[in-house]
Design a protein around this motif. Structure first.
Motif, PDB file in Angstrom:
ATOM      1  N   ALA A 139      -9.220  42.740  17.888  1.00  0.00           N
ATOM      2  CA  ALA A 139      -7.949  42.271  18.439  1.00  0.00           C
ATOM      3  C   ALA A 139      -7.097  43.474  18.828  1.00  0.00           C
ATOM      4  CB  ALA A 139      -7.204  41.415  17.426  1.00  0.00           C
ATOM      5  N   THR A 140      -6.279  43.299  19.868  1.00  0.00           N
ATOM      6  CA  THR A 140      -5.369  44.357  20.304  1.00  0.00           C
ATOM      7  C   THR A 140      -3.946  43.949  19.947  1.00  0.00           C
ATOM      8  OG1 THR A 140      -6.824  44.901  22.149  1.00  0.00           O
ATOM      9  CG2 THR A 140      -4.562  45.720  22.264  1.00  0.00           C
ATOM     10  N   ALA A 141      -3.248  44.842  19.275  1.00  0.00           N
ATOM     11  CA  ALA A 141      -1.884  44.533  18.839  1.00  0.00           C
ATOM     12  C   ALA A 141      -0.944  44.456  20.038  1.00  0.00           C
ATOM     13  CB  ALA A 141      -1.396  45.598  17.860  1.00  0.00           C
ATOM     14  N   GLY A 142      -0.069  43.452  20.034  1.00  0.00           N
ATOM     15  CA  GLY A 142       0.968  43.341  21.061  1.00  0.00           C
ATOM     16  C   GLY A 142       2.248  44.025  20.605  1.00  0.00           C
ATOM     17  N   GLU A 143       3.156  44.270  21.543  1.00  0.00           N
ATOM     18  CA  GLU A 143       4.433  44.918  21.233  1.00  0.00           C
ATOM     19  C   GLU A 143       5.575  44.080  21.795  1.00  0.00           C
ATOM     20  OE1 GLU A 143       4.337  48.852  22.766  1.00  0.00           O
ATOM     21  OE2 GLU A 143       2.882  49.574  21.282  1.00  0.00           O
ATOM     22  N   GLN A 144       6.659  43.972  21.025  1.00  0.00           N
ATOM     23  CA  GLN A 144       7.829  43.247  21.502  1.00  0.00           C
ATOM     24  C   GLN A 144       9.097  44.003  21.122  1.00  0.00           C
ATOM     25  OE1 GLN A 144       9.029  39.635  19.231  1.00  0.00           O
ATOM     26  NE2 GLN A 144       6.974  39.762  18.342  1.00  0.00           N
ATOM     27  N   ARG A 145      10.144  43.818  21.950  1.00  0.00           N
ATOM     28  CA  ARG A 145      11.420  44.490  21.754  1.00  0.00           C
ATOM     29  C   ARG A 145      12.327  43.575  20.946  1.00  0.00           C
ATOM     30  NH1 ARG A 145      12.393  49.888  22.266  1.00  0.00           N
ATOM     31  NH2 ARG A 145      14.340  50.365  23.335  1.00  0.00           N
ATOM     32  N   VAL A 146      12.923  44.106  19.875  1.00  0.00           N
ATOM     33  CA  VAL A 146      13.809  43.315  19.029  1.00  0.00           C
ATOM     34  C   VAL A 146      15.075  44.118  18.733  1.00  0.00           C
ATOM     35  CG1 VAL A 146      11.899  42.075  17.954  1.00  0.00           C
ATOM     36  CG2 VAL A 146      12.764  44.151  16.876  1.00  0.00           C
ATOM     37  N   SER A 158       5.253  45.990  16.520  1.00  0.00           N
ATOM     38  CA  SER A 158       3.880  45.627  16.881  1.00  0.00           C
ATOM     39  C   SER A 158       3.428  44.424  16.066  1.00  0.00           C
ATOM     40  CB  SER A 158       2.924  46.801  16.635  1.00  0.00           C
ATOM     41  OG  SER A 158       3.277  47.900  17.433  1.00  0.00           O
ATOM     42  N   THR A 159       2.704  43.529  16.722  1.00  0.00           N
ATOM     43  CA  THR A 159       2.086  42.424  15.994  1.00  0.00           C
ATOM     44  C   THR A 159       0.823  42.932  15.310  1.00  0.00           C
ATOM     45  OG1 THR A 159       0.830  41.763  17.951  1.00  0.00           O
ATOM     46  CG2 THR A 159       2.973  40.725  17.614  1.00  0.00           C
ATOM     47  N   GLN A 160       0.490  42.385  14.167  1.00  0.00           N
ATOM     48  CA  GLN A 160      -0.688  42.833  13.438  1.00  0.00           C
ATOM     49  C   GLN A 160      -1.949  42.282  14.104  1.00  0.00           C
ATOM     50  OE1 GLN A 160      -0.606  41.993   9.286  1.00  0.00           O
ATOM     51  NE2 GLN A 160      -2.435  43.178   8.819  1.00  0.00           N
ATOM     52  N   ALA A 161      -2.902  43.174  14.361  1.00  0.00           N
ATOM     53  CA  ALA A 161      -4.165  42.781  14.987  1.00  0.00           C
ATOM     54  C   ALA A 161      -5.216  42.556  13.907  1.00  0.00           C
ATOM     55  CB  ALA A 161      -4.628  43.869  15.960  1.00  0.00           C
ATOM     56  N   VAL A 162      -5.679  41.320  13.776  1.00  0.00           N
ATOM     57  CA  VAL A 162      -6.653  40.960  12.747  1.00  0.00           C
ATOM     58  C   VAL A 162      -8.021  40.776  13.398  1.00  0.00           C
ATOM     59  CG1 VAL A 162      -7.262  39.319  10.943  1.00  0.00           C
ATOM     60  CG2 VAL A 162      -4.864  39.868  11.372  1.00  0.00           C
ATOM     61  N   ARG A 163      -9.024  41.441  12.866  1.00  0.00           N
ATOM     62  CA  ARG A 163     -10.379  41.378  13.410  1.00  0.00           C
ATOM     63  C   ARG A 163     -10.975  39.984  13.207  1.00  0.00           C
ATOM     64  NH1 ARG A 163     -13.894  45.301  15.015  1.00  0.00           N
ATOM     65  NH2 ARG A 163     -16.135  44.991  14.678  1.00  0.00           N
ATOM     66  N   GLY A 164     -11.824  39.578  14.156  1.00  0.00           N
ATOM     67  CA  GLY A 164     -12.425  38.255  14.109  1.00  0.00           C
ATOM     68  C   GLY A 164     -13.371  38.082  12.931  1.00  0.00           C
ATOM     69  N   MET A 165     -13.571  36.836  12.538  1.00  0.00           N
ATOM     70  CA  MET A 165     -14.423  36.508  11.398  1.00  0.00           C
ATOM     71  C   MET A 165     -15.876  36.347  11.857  1.00  0.00           C
ATOM     72  SD  MET A 165     -14.185  33.107   8.962  1.00  0.00           S
ATOM     73  CE  MET A 165     -12.400  33.322   8.823  1.00  0.00           C
ATOM     74  N   ILE A 166     -16.810  36.743  10.995  1.00  0.00           N
ATOM     75  CA  ILE A 166     -18.238  36.529  11.232  1.00  0.00           C
ATOM     76  C   ILE A 166     -18.727  35.510  10.211  1.00  0.00           C
ATOM     77  CG2 ILE A 166     -20.527  37.585  11.323  1.00  0.00           C
ATOM     78  CD1 ILE A 166     -19.224  40.238  11.960  1.00  0.00           C
ATOM     79  N   THR A 167     -19.402  34.468  10.705  1.00  0.00           N
ATOM     80  CA  THR A 167     -19.930  33.437   9.813  1.00  0.00           C
ATOM     81  C   THR A 167     -21.403  33.212  10.115  1.00  0.00           C
ATOM     82  OG1 THR A 167     -19.365  31.636  11.327  1.00  0.00           O
ATOM     83  CG2 THR A 167     -17.679  32.287   9.730  1.00  0.00           C
ATOM     84  N   ASP A 168     -22.094  32.546   9.175  1.00  0.00           N
ATOM     85  CA  ASP A 168     -23.474  32.160   9.443  1.00  0.00           C
ATOM     86  C   ASP A 168     -23.484  30.849  10.223  1.00  0.00           C
ATOM     87  OD1 ASP A 168     -23.015  30.105   7.612  1.00  0.00           O
ATOM     88  OD2 ASP A 168     -24.897  30.409   6.549  1.00  0.00           O
ATOM     89  N   ARG A 169     -24.659  30.301  10.493  1.00  0.00           N
ATOM     90  CA  ARG A 169     -24.771  29.120  11.350  1.00  0.00           C
ATOM     91  C   ARG A 169     -24.121  27.884  10.729  1.00  0.00           C
ATOM     92  NH1 ARG A 169     -29.361  29.107  13.477  1.00  0.00           N
ATOM     93  NH2 ARG A 169     -29.344  26.918  14.145  1.00  0.00           N
ATOM     94  N   ASN A 170     -23.889  27.915   9.418  1.00  0.00           N
ATOM     95  CA  ASN A 170     -23.268  26.781   8.731  1.00  0.00           C
ATOM     96  C   ASN A 170     -21.797  27.010   8.417  1.00  0.00           C
ATOM     97  OD1 ASN A 170     -25.783  25.328   8.580  1.00  0.00           O
ATOM     98  ND2 ASN A 170     -26.389  26.724   6.940  1.00  0.00           N
ATOM     99  N   GLY A 171     -21.235  28.092   8.927  1.00  0.00           N
ATOM    100  CA  GLY A 171     -19.820  28.363   8.718  1.00  0.00           C
ATOM    101  C   GLY A 171     -19.501  29.170   7.480  1.00  0.00           C
TER     102      GLY A 171
END
Length: 581
Positions: free
Chosen positions: A198-205, A63-76
């Motif tokens: 984010a939703t984790a993806g899956e790949q066959r290895v 599985s790929t790691q699912a990282v949650r999106g960042m929250i910033t203020d109006r100036n970044g």
């Protein structure tokens, strides 16, 4: 002379192909043919089983790691980010099979570094039939490296992420918090959980015996990338507001306090703070009374801050005017007497606002139907969703009755019998400061200002803005900001309890600046102050002046007050206002 070999000796010489050799060759040939047939059967006729056995040993789904999106203020500036951590888990079956269960020294070290009692750890792995159990979530990389060094069979690490909030308690009520699995449970984190997740993806290895990936065979399940979110708040303003509000609640020994600041033109929330607050990085502080965003969840009776809106309703209905003379003297409605705190008589709209006259407001309210007032308040957004998008936002309460008594109409006119949130009141004052044009509230940074809706006559709105500037200049000195013209209205209301009203009060102040061309609106609520002062003009105005002064300088707003100019007189104000057309 050459010696001759005897004939008998020649007869006993070994033969080239004895029967035993032929038998051996025969069986070797049969075995060789058998091997060829077996190889042909395995690799050509029926290869599936062998292929399956190989795949079971080498094929894995990762599985790929699912990282949650960042929250910033109006100036970044970062308000919420995900940092990499590790989860410690165990396979009890492997723990017992490897014999590591008997390594007491290593288990004691694991117990110490995880700060979990050794008996608790042993209970978690006590069932050798289990294949997965968490020992600890979200441990730091340093702890993870230490655990690797223990080399406990059956104890493993897996990557995950943890939410970190750089601004701590300053923005906690608005930004919110996630649970240990990374799902939002409060504030923006919850309102925009799907957007940020984010939703984790899956790949066959295919892996070798050391666990190294040697071949990537394709994607099994497509993942979804997280989206970042830019809020409307300015963290610099947020910090100014929180500091001012915390000082005010501490000095007045108040139960709680709330402050919200809006951009008049766009409806964007520039600051939203509450006290008491909590540190979202410390889950031990997660308590219901601390995490509630009182700006949007709690409703209060607004007291005298509602009076400008009721007067606008009367002006719109044509039952009064800025030059109207209001009858003085005591007022009785049935057996009840309406009283004023101030000893000054209020004979016109300016004095009604300046002295916050309940008597004057009641006399005007009795001239028109109650539904007229309710409709105007609804146009200002009271009793309606502000559009902030925040989970748990209350709609407040505008009373709806078929029959209204005179006393109900009177008390409604000075802020009793209805309930509003601080955000709703801020939205109403922003509509007033925007010359009667209402725009929806946004906690997300906007690319351009919304068009808005004209809900009241702009001439009446401009006249009320001038009147509220007159109120601050003549009655609320603590709300003033040096160098700037300020308009606003304070309010004080008793706290409702079961069966009536208690002994506690709440202090309000709602104001805008600069009054010549309003850019910002702010509402401050100090709930249940326990000091010697409890009126809104005394307890809610200092944090307003401090925070408003800070943001005006921060945004480099040009001062609009005339130096050393005396406040305008009542006659000047009456001459300046524009009558309703």
């Amino acid at each position: 002379m050459k010696r001759k070999t005897p004939a008998k000796a020649q007869a006993k010489a070994p033969s080239l192909y004895p029967w035993r050799f032929r038998t051996l060759v025969f069986f070797i040939g049969i075995a060789f043919v058998g091997l060829i047939l077996r190889l042909a059967w395995i690799q050509v006729i029926n290869p599936d089983r062998l292929r399956q056995e190989g795949d079971m040993r080498s094929l894995r789904t990762t599985s790929t790691q699912a990282v949650r999106g960042m929250i910033t203020d109006r100036n970044g500036e970062q308000l919420a980010v995900s940092v990499p951590v590790e989860a410690v888990w165990a396979d009890p079956k492997t723990v017992y099979e490897s014999g590591s269960i008997h390594n007491e020294r290593a288990w004691l070290a694991l117990s110490a570094v995880l700060k979990v009692d050794i008996d608790v750890l042993k209970r978690r792995i006590s069932n050798p039939k289990k294949r997965f159990v968490y020992l600890q979530r979200q441990v730091t990389p340093a702890v993870a490296e230490y655990i690797k060094g223990l080399k406990l069979g059956g104890v493993f690490l897996r990557p995950e992420s943890r939410r970190f909030y750089p601004t701590g308690e300053i923005s906690s009520h608005l930004v919110g918090v996630t649970n240990i699995d990374g799902h939002g449970i409060e504030g923006i984190e919850r309102s925009y959980d799907q957007w940020l997740t984010a939703t984790a993806g899956e790949q066959r290895v295919r892996k070798d015996r050391q666990g190294r990936v040697i071949e990537r065979l394709g994607v099994v399940k497509e993942g979804k990338n997280a989206n970042n979110l830019t809020l409307s708040i300015d963290q610099r303003v947020q910090a100014l507001a929180y500091r001012a509000l915390k000082r005010a609640t501490d000095e007045n020994k108040a139960t709680s306090g709330s402050l919200v600041m809006l951009d008049v033109k766009t409806g964007e929330v520039l600051a939203m703070v509450n006290t008491p607050s909590y540190n979202p990085n410390n889950r031990g502080q997660y308590q219901s009374f601390r995490v509630r965003n009182r700006v949007v969840t709690d409703t209060y009776e607004p007291g005298s801050t509602i009076k400008p809106l009721i007067l606008l309703s009367a002006l719109q209905a044509g039952v009064t005017s800025w030059k109207d003379h209001i009858q003085g003297g005591p007022l009785y409605i049935g057996a009840k007497q309406i009283r004023d705190v101030s000893i000054h008589s209020a004979n016109n709209l300016f004095d009604i606002l300046r002295y916050s006259s309940n008597i004057g407001m009641s006399r005007i309210a009795l001239r028109m139907p109650a539904q007229e007032m309710i409709n105007t308040l609804s146009l200002f957004g009271l009793g309606n969703d502000t559009g902030s998008g925040l989970i748990g936002e209350s709609l407040g309460m505008l009373p709806q009755r078929r029959r209204w008594s005179d006393i109900e109409r009177a008390t409604l006119s000075f802020g009793y019998g209805l309930r509003v949130t601080p955000l709703q009141l801020a939205s109403a004052y922003a509509t007033l400061a925007n010359q009667g044009k209402r725009v929806p509230i946004s906690t997300i940074k906007l690319d351009k200002a919304p068009r808005g809706e004209q809900v009241i006559d702009h001439n009446n709105a401009k006249a009320m803005m001038q009147a509220l500037e007159f109120v601050v200049d003549n009655a609320i000195p603590k709300a003033k900001v040096p160098g700037y013209r300020i308009g606003g209205k304070s309010g004080t209301a008793k706290v409702a309890v079961a069966g009536g009203y208690g002994k506690d009060y709440m202090g309000w102040f709602a104001g805008f600046a600069p009054a010549s061309d309003p850019r910002f609106v702010m509402v401050v609520v100090i709930n249940e102050p326990k000091g010697s002062a409890y009126y809104g003009g005394a307890v809610a105005t200092p944090p307003f002046a401090e925070a408003m002064g800070g943001v005006l300088q921060l945004y480099n707003i040009r001062p609009d007050a005339v130096p050393n100019a005396p406040p305008p007189s009542l006659a000047q104000m009456e001459a300046a206002v524009v009558p309703h057309t």
